[in-house]
Design a protein around this motif. Structure first.
Motif, PDB file in Angstrom:
ATOM      1  N   SER A   1      60.136  27.304  90.219  1.00  0.00           N
ATOM      2  CA  SER A   1      59.490  25.985  90.130  1.00  0.00           C
ATOM      3  C   SER A   1      59.649  25.401  88.731  1.00  0.00           C
ATOM      4  O   SER A   1      59.861  24.196  88.565  1.00  0.00           O
ATOM      5  CB  SER A   1      58.011  26.084  90.469  1.00  0.00           C
TER       6      SER A   1
ATOM      7  N   THR B   1      61.593  21.974  87.996  1.00  0.00           N
ATOM      8  CA  THR B   1      60.933  20.885  87.269  1.00  0.00           C
ATOM      9  C   THR B   1      61.770  20.421  86.094  1.00  0.00           C
ATOM     10  O   THR B   1      61.944  19.216  85.874  1.00  0.00           O
ATOM     11  CB  THR B   1      59.543  21.346  86.787  1.00  0.00           C
TER      12      THR B   1
ATOM     13  N   LEU C   1      52.570  28.947  87.812  1.00  0.00           N
ATOM     14  CA  LEU C   1      53.869  28.304  88.038  1.00  0.00           C
ATOM     15  C   LEU C   1      54.960  29.370  88.182  1.00  0.00           C
ATOM     16  O   LEU C   1      55.130  30.212  87.306  1.00  0.00           O
ATOM     17  CB  LEU C   1      54.202  27.374  86.859  1.00  0.00           C
ATOM     18  N   ARG C   2      55.670  29.327  89.299  1.00  0.00           N
ATOM     19  CA  ARG C   2      56.734  30.298  89.546  1.00  0.00           C
ATOM     20  C   ARG C   2      57.955  29.960  88.697  1.00  0.00           C
ATOM     21  O   ARG C   2      58.147  28.818  88.291  1.00  0.00           O
ATOM     22  CB  ARG C   2      57.106  30.299  91.025  1.00  0.00           C
TER      23      ARG C   2
END
Length: 172
Positions: A16, A20, A12-13
């Protein structure tokens, strides 16, 4: 060594992760916004449907900014003090942001650089068409002023949040 480092091991960057969190906060913000507008509608508040719709959408979009604001404080302070620091600073920013009393002169100029000013001005815009009170005068403000404020603060907070997430994950 912690949740941030645990997430750092996933693909997961950082951006991101922040996006989220902002979407989750936006979803949660729908509840009180829907309640306030629902209470207004059921208790006889009157207004054009466009004003209700536009102001609700603006307030909901503004929730993203304050999701990022909360993330910044959550990443900078320990969990015990993050809520106090974030809510305390919001009260100060609300007074400085022309929310509670009409400001004028230098204070109004300062207000235009606070994160709450743009969002509140935009939320009022569908009803006031940009007119407001500055001291004893009625003044008009172009739409670009609050829009610029909101965009700049969103970029500042998003960048800061991504950098802080990167630091908490140990990805320097």
């Amino acid at each position: 060594q912690g949740w941030g480092r645990q997430l750092g091991l996933t693909p997961l960057r950082d951006a991101s992760y922040v996006a989220t969190k902002a979407v989750v906060a936006l979803t949660i913000a729908c509840i009180p916004i829907a309640l306030i507008y629902g209470i207004g509608a059921t208790t006889g508040a009157k207004g054009d449907w466009q004003v209700w719709l536009y102001s609700a959408v603006i307030v909901l979009a503004g929730a993203i900014i304050f999701a990022l604001y909360g993330l910044v404080f959550g990443l900078v302070f320990r969990s015990e003090s993050a809520v106090s620091a974030a809510s305390g600073s919001l009260v100060v920013l609300a007074f400085l942001g022309n929310i509670f009393i009409p400001l004028s002169g230098v204070m109004l100029t300062i207000a235009k650089f606070t994160p709450l000013y743009g969002l509140v001005s935009l939320a009022r815009y569908p009803l006031t068409q940009g007119y407001g009170v500055a001291g004893d005068d009625v003044v008009h403000e172009a739409l670009w002023v609050p829009v610029t404020n909101v965009v700049v603060w969103a970029l500042i907070l998003a960048t800061l949040t991504v950098l802080l997430v990167r630091r908490s994950r140990g990805r320097q």
